[in-house]
Design a protein around this motif. Structure first.
Motif: not given
Length: 271
Positions: A31, A35, A50, A54-55, A57-59, A61-62, A93
């Motif tokens: 991650s 990022q 995003t 899923t991965k 999107r999660d990273n 959206s930090d 976010r």
């Protein structure tokens, strides 16, 4: 491609693979690496990331990656309403958002298009926002007050009505943000500058506020001692502001005695 000789003596082509080195799968990256990569992307590409998986999107959206994103608040409020703008501001976010432009989200007045204008105060006519819209705008400000903002633009908004319902809240919010733009937030006949007087009265060395834009505001009803308190700020914009002769004189005399102002903008219009 080369030639292969068979038992019958005939030749047949031998095909070699032209594939290069296997491309790395970005979804296998840690991650922290993802990022770091995302931090170089423009926001349009960051948003597209995003939607990949899923991965991603999660990273992507930090909140750290989105802290300097300028939300098109005026466009959202005019097209989809204040409810939609509120939903956008509450997205995870944007928890660390530092810059927020809310100008013209809840208009206080608009410029007259027709008719004779006998004084600068009469160039604008007041808009009376419905009570429900005022409540929504106040809720947006409450969400904004919880963000680590370094700049907030509230220009042209109906802040006097917010002050009327929540004076202490508006004062605390403005004083806790380093740079605040309040251009034309109290202008025209009957405009109230009480909310400006309130936060200037409560301003002290512990306040985060150091840059203030009061351009286009009517300050004539402010006590002179509060006008002179503008000298405690670092950067002040009074472009097109309305002040009395006594106010302007007192402000300049106090400035000559010793002012913290480093940048002072009075534009090209008369004060």
């Amino acid at each position: 491609m080369d030639m292969k000789i068979t038992e019958s003596g005939k030749s047949s082509p031998r095909v070699f693979s032209c594939k290069g080195p296997t491309m790395p799968n970005l979804t296998n990256f840690p991650s922290e690496v993802l990022q770091r990569i995302f931090s170089f992307l423009p926001y349009s590409d960051l948003f597209t990331s995003t939607l990949v998986c899923t991965k991603f999107r999660d990273n992507a959206s930090d909140p750290v990656l989105w802290k300097r994103f300028l939300i098109p608040a005026m466009e959202i409020s005019q097209k989809d309403g204040l409810d939609r703008l509120l939903c956008v501001l509450e997205l995870p976010r944007f928890r660390k958002l530092q810059l927020l432009d809310l100008n013209r989200v809840c208009l206080a007045m608009i410029k007259k298009k027709k008719g004779k204008v006998y004084s600068p105060h009469m160039k604008y006519r007041k808009i009376e926002q419905p009570p429900d819209e005022k409540r929504k705008f106040l809720k947006i400000l409450e969400v904004a007050s919880k963000l680590p903002l370094t700049w907030l633009n509230l220009s042209y908004n109906d802040l006097p009505s917010v002050y009327f319902s929540s004076p202490d809240f508006l004062c605390r919010m403005i004083l806790n943000i380093p740079r605040v733009d309040l251009f034309a937030t109290c202008r025209g006949l009957g405009a109230s500058s009480d909310f400006i007087g309130n936060f200037l009265d409560n301003f002290n060395e512990a306040s985060a506020l150091h840059t203030l834009d009061l351009g286009g505001c009517d300050l004539e009803t402010l006590p002179t001692n509060l006008v002179t308190k503008l000298n405690c700020l670092t950067n002040v914009n009074l472009d097109g502001v309305f002040m009395s002769v006594d106010q302007a004189r007192a402000f300049l005399v106090d400035m000559a005695k010793g002012s913290k102002i480093k940048t002072f903008d009075i534009g090209c219009e008369s004060i």
